[in-house]
Scaffold this active site. Structure first.
Site, PDB file in Angstrom:
ATOM      1  N   ASP A  69     -23.051 -26.694  34.048  1.00  0.00           N
ATOM      2  CA  ASP A  69     -22.677 -25.859  32.907  1.00  0.00           C
ATOM      3  C   ASP A  69     -23.480 -24.560  32.944  1.00  0.00           C
ATOM      4  O   ASP A  69     -24.468 -24.452  33.662  1.00  0.00           O
ATOM      5  CB  ASP A  69     -22.887 -26.603  31.582  1.00  0.00           C
ATOM      6  CG  ASP A  69     -24.115 -27.478  31.619  1.00  0.00           C
ATOM      7  OD1 ASP A  69     -25.118 -27.048  32.222  1.00  0.00           O
ATOM      8  OD2 ASP A  69     -24.076 -28.590  31.073  1.00  0.00           O
ATOM      9  N   ASP A  71     -25.543 -22.238  30.650  1.00  0.00           N
ATOM     10  CA  ASP A  71     -26.190 -22.022  29.353  1.00  0.00           C
ATOM     11  C   ASP A  71     -26.662 -20.583  29.243  1.00  0.00           C
ATOM     12  O   ASP A  71     -26.992 -19.936  30.248  1.00  0.00           O
ATOM     13  CB  ASP A  71     -27.381 -22.976  29.193  1.00  0.00           C
ATOM     14  CG  ASP A  71     -26.932 -24.422  29.189  1.00  0.00           C
ATOM     15  OD1 ASP A  71     -25.777 -24.672  28.819  1.00  0.00           O
ATOM     16  OD2 ASP A  71     -27.739 -25.298  29.574  1.00  0.00           O
ATOM     17  N   ASP A 145     -39.641 -26.443  31.594  1.00  0.00           N
ATOM     18  CA  ASP A 145     -40.411 -27.435  32.338  1.00  0.00           C
ATOM     19  C   ASP A 145     -40.819 -26.971  33.748  1.00  0.00           C
ATOM     20  O   ASP A 145     -42.005 -26.826  34.045  1.00  0.00           O
ATOM     21  CB  ASP A 145     -39.691 -28.795  32.368  1.00  0.00           C
ATOM     22  CG  ASP A 145     -38.210 -28.697  32.700  1.00  0.00           C
ATOM     23  OD1 ASP A 145     -37.743 -27.587  33.036  1.00  0.00           O
ATOM     24  OD2 ASP A 145     -37.522 -29.737  32.642  1.00  0.00           O
TER      25      ASP A 145
HETATM   26  P1  ATP Z   1     -28.901 -30.558  34.910  1.00  0.00           P
HETATM   27  O1  ATP Z   1     -28.281 -29.843  36.052  1.00  0.00           O
HETATM   28  O2  ATP Z   1     -29.158 -31.981  35.232  1.00  0.00           O
HETATM   29  O3  ATP Z   1     -28.208 -30.321  33.597  1.00  0.00           O
HETATM   30  P2  ATP Z   1     -30.880 -28.859  33.749  1.00  0.00           P
HETATM   31  O4  ATP Z   1     -32.168 -28.334  34.287  1.00  0.00           O
HETATM   32  O5  ATP Z   1     -29.821 -27.869  33.411  1.00  0.00           O
HETATM   33  O6  ATP Z   1     -30.367 -29.923  34.795  1.00  0.00           O
HETATM   34  P3  ATP Z   1     -30.797 -29.627  31.007  1.00  0.00           P
HETATM   35  O7  ATP Z   1     -31.223 -30.914  30.394  1.00  0.00           O
HETATM   36  O8  ATP Z   1     -29.392 -29.196  30.912  1.00  0.00           O
HETATM   37  O9  ATP Z   1     -31.235 -29.738  32.526  1.00  0.00           O
HETATM   38  O10 ATP Z   1     -31.761 -28.515  30.419  1.00  0.00           O
HETATM   39  C1  ATP Z   1     -31.495 -27.132  30.456  1.00  0.00           C
HETATM   40  C2  ATP Z   1     -32.790 -26.343  30.594  1.00  0.00           C
HETATM   41  O11 ATP Z   1     -33.644 -26.604  29.459  1.00  0.00           O
HETATM   42  C3  ATP Z   1     -33.625 -26.716  31.799  1.00  0.00           C
HETATM   43  O12 ATP Z   1     -33.214 -26.033  32.944  1.00  0.00           O
HETATM   44  C4  ATP Z   1     -35.019 -26.348  31.366  1.00  0.00           C
HETATM   45  O13 ATP Z   1     -35.227 -24.963  31.497  1.00  0.00           O
HETATM   46  C5  ATP Z   1     -35.010 -26.673  29.889  1.00  0.00           C
HETATM   47  N1  ATP Z   1     -35.502 -28.034  29.613  1.00  0.00           N
HETATM   48  C6  ATP Z   1     -34.786 -29.180  29.583  1.00  0.00           C
HETATM   49  N2  ATP Z   1     -35.550 -30.236  29.286  1.00  0.00           N
HETATM   50  C7  ATP Z   1     -36.797 -29.770  29.109  1.00  0.00           C
HETATM   51  C8  ATP Z   1     -38.050 -30.374  28.779  1.00  0.00           C
HETATM   52  N3  ATP Z   1     -38.153 -31.680  28.574  1.00  0.00           N
HETATM   53  N4  ATP Z   1     -39.125 -29.549  28.679  1.00  0.00           N
HETATM   54  C9  ATP Z   1     -39.017 -28.232  28.875  1.00  0.00           C
HETATM   55  N5  ATP Z   1     -37.888 -27.616  29.196  1.00  0.00           N
HETATM   56  C10 ATP Z   1     -36.783 -28.354  29.319  1.00  0.00           C
HETATM   57 MG    MG Z   2     -27.890 -28.343  32.355  1.00  0.00          MG
END
Ligand code: ATP
Ligand code: MG
Length: 441
Positions: A69, A71, A145
């Site tokens: 996705d 964001d 993170d």
């Molecule tokens: P995926 O491709 O699995 O969705 P993602 O990194 O996009 O991986 P998301 O859970 O969608 O994971 O989170 C979006 C963003 O929010 C991450 O890229 C990160 O920058 C931030 N984020 C998510 N979880 C945390 C956390 N526990 N602590 C700090 N930042 C976080």
């Molecule tokens: Mg994501």
């Protein structure tokens, strides 16, 4: 007075500047961005706000992967974002953001935030209690993170803004926490599971400083709310690299339930089979049911319990029902498996003995069970694990793929071969119905 003196001596808090990568220094092009996300960014820019693609999408594009996705991060508050769109909704209480609906898509727009890390903002374990304080883009980057997750892409200028060295880490293929790892894990222990999951999914090495505290801090996992544990465990298992992920989770002892479940070679083998099936199905674009997978992980514990009950004289079905309850009571809580899923797991388990009853109307009735398909796949897997004869699986494969007449022949063959084994059909004496009695008289 003293404070004023210190303030004069100490350098002012440095405003962190991003390293900006212009279009000719990276490969992301605006055409790769989802048109709906582009239109949202465009509208925010027109209204005078900053807006970037952020997080997983930028990371995935740099790694030449298709993002799940797109964001958006902006300096506009949710109240400023909402009126710019026809269908936009402010959601979330703890973490307020805006869902902008464009056609059938939903684009998530969040406002730059800062992590409050002082004593009042964390609990006694150092866990963050609040993440709803707006901040600058630099602060927004630092609260994320991993460095690779803190990159901002502006589709207008095609620039990448990097505050934490994420671009270099992508090139070095390493997953590195932003800031002091111990502090960051304490703030949110789920980051430990994310480290394992993202390194597995993206094929990145966990940086040594990020990896080092994992085992030591694994105990913090017990302070995480149940729902988040389940959400992350599910992502670990359904990401397409479940096998690899579970090995890592166990290496760091992040989810002790897995150690308690997989105690011997037989249970290890069954779990490995289930995880491999899951990964294979996902690879070819098929769906997988979490109930099936959790059912498989807990199944060896169910059979252990069941065997003990049967050995002490219990009948097969009551024993299995009891074993299922005991195992769910023990582990469903530890793994935070929701009730709805527990129900489906129970159904899959309790259908297992019925595959062995191939006489009379029984196979036909089993075929009509709503959970037949999952239970059948499950039984095939038990065949692979030599828990039931392979022939049983082959028979059912044939039985379900043929027509009614052929099915009757298949059942007849079994009944003929197992004379004396199959239970003879009981003929119940039927009390004549009222109208029959009347007709007879
Ligand atoms: P995926 O491709 O699995 O969705 P993602 O990194 O996009 O991986 P998301 O859970 O969608 O994971 O989170 C979006 C963003 O929010 C991450 O890229 C990160 O920058 C931030 N984020 C998510 N979880 C945390 C956390 N526990 N602590 C700090 N930042 C976080
Ligand atoms: Mg994501």
């Amino acid at each position: 007075m003293i404070r004023a003196l210190i303030a004069r001596i100490l350098p002012k808090k440095r405003v962190r500047k991003p390293r900006i990568y212009p279009a000719d220094q990276h490969k992301i092009r605006a055409e790769q961005i989802d048109p709906a996300a582009l239109s949202v960014i465009c509208r925010l820019h027109d209204a005078g706000f900053q807006a970037f693609i952020v997080g997983g999408a930028v990371r995935d594009l740099l790694l030449a992967r298709r993002p799940k996705d797109f964001d958006i991060a902006t300096n506009a508050t949710p109240e400023e974002v909402k009126p710019l769109f026809r269908r936009a909704f402010i959601i979330g209480r703890r973490f307020r953001l805006v869902h902008v609906h464009i056609g059938r898509e939903v684009i998530e727009v969040s406002t730059f935030r800062t992590a409050q890390t002082d004593e009042e903002a964390t609990d006694e374990h150092g866990r963050l209690l609040n993440d709803n304080v707006y901040g600058t883009q630099a602060e927004d980057a630092l609260r994320r993170d991993f460095t690779v997750n803190a990159l901002y892409y502006d589709p207008d200028s095609e620039e990448i803004w990097d505050y934490t060295g994420g671009v270099n880490d992508i090139h070095a293929r390493q997953l590195k926490l932003i800031g002091a790892p111990t502090v960051r894990y304490r703030e949110d222990p789920v980051r430990m599971l994310r480290a394992v999951r993202l390194s597995g999914k993206l094929d990145l090495t966990i940086a040594p400083t990020t990896e080092k505290p994992l085992t030591k801090l694994a105990g913090l996992m017990c302070h995480i709310p149940q729902a988040r544990i389940f959400e992350e465990t599910q992502k670990l298992l359904l990401s397409g690299s479940a096998q690899k992920n579970i090995v890592e989770v166990r290496r760091y002892r992040l989810l002790p339930a897995f150690d308690a479940l997989l105690t011997d070679e037989k249970s290890e083998r069954f779990a490995a089979l289930a995880l491999r099936h899951t990964d294979d199905r996902l690879r070819i674009g098929k769906t997988v049911s979490p109930a099936y997978l959790f059912g498989a992980l807990l199944w060896p514990a169910v059979t252990r319990e069941n065997e003990a009950l049967v050995a002490s004289g219990a009948k097969v079905m009551p024993a299995l029902t009891q074993a299922a309850e005991t195992v769910l009571e023990t582990y469903a809580h530890q793994l935070a498996i929701p009730r709805r899923l527990q129900g489906m797991m129970r159904e899959i388990w309790l259908l297992q003995p019925r595959f062995e009853q191939r006489f009379g109307q029984r196979p036909f009735r089993l075929l009509e069970q709503p959970r037949f398909r999952a239970a059948y796949d499950f039984m095939l897997m038990r065949g692979e694990n030599e828990e039931v004869p392979k022939e049983l699986g082959e028979w059912w494969t044939e039985f379900q793929s043929t027509d009614h007449e052929e099915r009757k022949k298949l059942v007849a063959a079994i009944e003929k071969n197992s004379k004396g084994v199959a239970r003879p059909r009981r003929r119940r004496k039927r009390t004549p119905r009222k109208n029959e009695e009347a007709a007879a008289s």
